[in-house]
Design a protein around this motif. Sequence first.
Motif, PDB file in Angstrom:
ATOM      1  N   TYR A 236      18.983  28.722  -5.717  1.00 10.95           N
ATOM      2  CA  TYR A 236      18.050  29.228  -4.712  1.00 10.95           C
ATOM      3  C   TYR A 236      16.971  30.025  -5.434  1.00 10.95           C
ATOM      4  CZ  TYR A 236      16.386  29.842  -0.028  1.00 10.95           C
ATOM      5  OH  TYR A 236      15.638  29.752   1.111  1.00 10.95           O
TER       6      TYR A 236
ATOM      7  N   ASN B 230      17.588  23.369  -1.635  1.00  7.41           N
ATOM      8  CA  ASN B 230      16.799  22.876  -0.498  1.00  7.41           C
ATOM      9  C   ASN B 230      15.477  22.305  -1.029  1.00  7.41           C
ATOM     10  OD1 ASN B 230      15.242  22.393   1.719  1.00  7.41           O
ATOM     11  ND2 ASN B 230      15.874  24.256   2.821  1.00  7.41           N
TER      12      ASN B 230
ATOM     13  N   LEU C 139      25.859  28.837   2.163  1.00  7.57           N
ATOM     14  CA  LEU C 139      26.099  29.195   0.754  1.00  7.57           C
ATOM     15  C   LEU C 139      27.575  29.145   0.395  1.00  7.57           C
ATOM     16  CD1 LEU C 139      25.357  30.439  -2.018  1.00  7.57           C
ATOM     17  CD2 LEU C 139      25.350  32.679  -0.894  1.00  7.57           C
TER      18      LEU C 139
ATOM     19  N   TYR D 139      11.508  22.725  -0.159  1.00  4.93           N
ATOM     20  CA  TYR D 139      10.597  23.784  -0.608  1.00  4.93           C
ATOM     21  C   TYR D 139       9.824  23.383  -1.860  1.00  4.93           C
ATOM     22  CZ  TYR D 139      13.349  26.712   2.563  1.00  4.93           C
ATOM     23  OH  TYR D 139      13.994  27.248   3.653  1.00  4.93           O
TER      24      TYR D 139
ATOM     25  N   TYR E  21      23.822  19.569  -0.243  1.00  5.19           N
ATOM     26  CA  TYR E  21      23.310  20.863   0.256  1.00  5.19           C
ATOM     27  C   TYR E  21      23.613  20.978   1.736  1.00  5.19           C
ATOM     28  CZ  TYR E  21      20.191  24.924   0.646  1.00  5.19           C
ATOM     29  OH  TYR E  21      19.663  26.187   0.841  1.00  5.19           O
TER      30      TYR E  21
ATOM     31  N   ASP F 204      28.309  34.201   6.772  1.00  6.99           N
ATOM     32  CA  ASP F 204      27.232  33.522   6.031  1.00  6.99           C
ATOM     33  C   ASP F 204      27.134  32.061   6.483  1.00  6.99           C
ATOM     34  OD1 ASP F 204      25.416  33.227   3.572  1.00  6.99           O
ATOM     35  OD2 ASP F 204      26.890  31.626   3.386  1.00  6.99           O
TER      36      ASP F 204
HETATM   37  P1  P6P Z   1      17.559  27.616   3.519  1.00  9.88           P
HETATM   38  C1  P6P Z   1      22.333  30.919   5.453  1.00  9.88           C
HETATM   39  O1  P6P Z   1      21.403  31.510   6.315  1.00  9.88           O
HETATM   40  C2  P6P Z   1      21.927  31.253   4.030  1.00  9.88           C
HETATM   41  O2  P6P Z   1      21.814  32.611   3.835  1.00  9.88           O
HETATM   42  C3  P6P Z   1      22.938  30.647   3.069  1.00  9.88           C
HETATM   43  O3  P6P Z   1      24.200  30.536   3.624  1.00  9.88           O
HETATM   44  C4  P6P Z   1      22.339  29.297   2.777  1.00  9.88           C
HETATM   45  O4  P6P Z   1      22.695  28.809   1.479  1.00  9.88           O
HETATM   46  C5  P6P Z   1      20.853  29.573   2.829  1.00  9.88           C
HETATM   47  O5  P6P Z   1      20.667  30.641   3.746  1.00  9.88           O
HETATM   48  C6  P6P Z   1      20.076  28.358   3.312  1.00  9.88           C
HETATM   49  O6  P6P Z   1      18.702  28.712   3.229  1.00  9.88           O
HETATM   50  O7  P6P Z   1      16.277  28.319   3.161  1.00  9.88           O
HETATM   51  O8  P6P Z   1      17.848  26.445   2.581  1.00  9.88           O
HETATM   52  O9  P6P Z   1      17.698  27.239   4.951  1.00  9.88           O
END
Ligand code: P6P
Length: 334
Positions: free
Chosen positions: A261, A208, A245, A211, A241, A116
């Motif tokens: 999220y 994030n 994850l 968005y 951030y 991840d």
């Molecule tokens: P965004 C990584 O691809 C992931 O699945 C998680 O580890 C991380 O929190 C998230 O996507 C980040 O997503 O949309 O903020 O780039």
Amino acid sequence: MPQVTVTEQLLLHQKASPMATGRFTRLLNELILAAKIISREVNKAGLVNVLGFTGETNVQGEKVKKLDEFANSVLIYRMQRSGLLCAMSSEENADLIEIPDNFQQGDYILIFDPLDGSSNIDVNVNIGTIFSIFRRTRANGPVTLEEVLQKGSEQVAAGYFLYGSSTMMVYTTGEGVHGFTLDPSVGEFLLSHPDIKIPQTGKIYSINEGYWDYWDDRTREVVSYFKSTSNERRKPYSSRYIGSLVSDFHRNLIYGGIFLYPRDYRDSKRTTGKLRLLCEANPLAFVVEQAGGMAIDGENRIMDIEPLELHQRVPLFIGSKNDVLKVKEIYGKP
Ligand code: P6P
């Protein structure tokens, strides 16, 4: 301080479980070996040209990086041979991964995200492996998809490996949360964070904010709460951030905080968020609840959600209990 290895901790748990046969202990030890192999590659990724893309894309439509593929293949190879599983599901594979007939079948089901945060591989940001373990619900016969699509509350174990400044393993079997740090000089995970408890109110929010325009008004109200001086802390939460994850979750677990999220609205279509219920939200929800925290989809407890498909996505609000309750209160307003 006596150094307790994760194997000793697992054997203590096994000894305390009258029905234990040792299979579960062996299962986690196989998983630990796979993680040590992945950790070794992650820690030298920049040196052996493991970086970069394979040119493939996975079931999520995401470009697969070589280390993703390596981690996925190590986990599948090792765990297929463990003799302890009847099926696996990986974030990288569209369908259920069956156990070939020439290998012994077992009663456990392993669901995992092999690496991840992999979008961070090339820039040396922490990444991790997330795992969730169920027991099958039928005594024998070929495993069915419905045996895999169990609610998170049925998990027998869950946790993650975090490949960062050190390699850590954090897991729960329903009796608290324990953290181990790999001592590479002896190749053992040593108990470094016994009985982890997340602060009931945090000081960090992780989302994030790029968005913002995709969110509805309630979500904007939630985020504004954590940024304001009129929240219950009377001062803004710190924004942290990483875009990984496991790393964001682990920091908030130790320091206190909330990871968000939410679903968003793109091209006037309402999405269900990006994160996966089975291999991300459920295992981390089990860990956070065992540490005294909370995990919801904005309204419902994550671990009460009945999965309908392997790669089902959910909105995720996870971390310190009082912070998640505040999110639930704001979304629940009439
Ligand atoms: P965004 C990584 O691809 C992931 O699945 C998680 O580890 C991380 O929190 C998230 O996507 C980040 O997503 O949309 O903020 O780039």
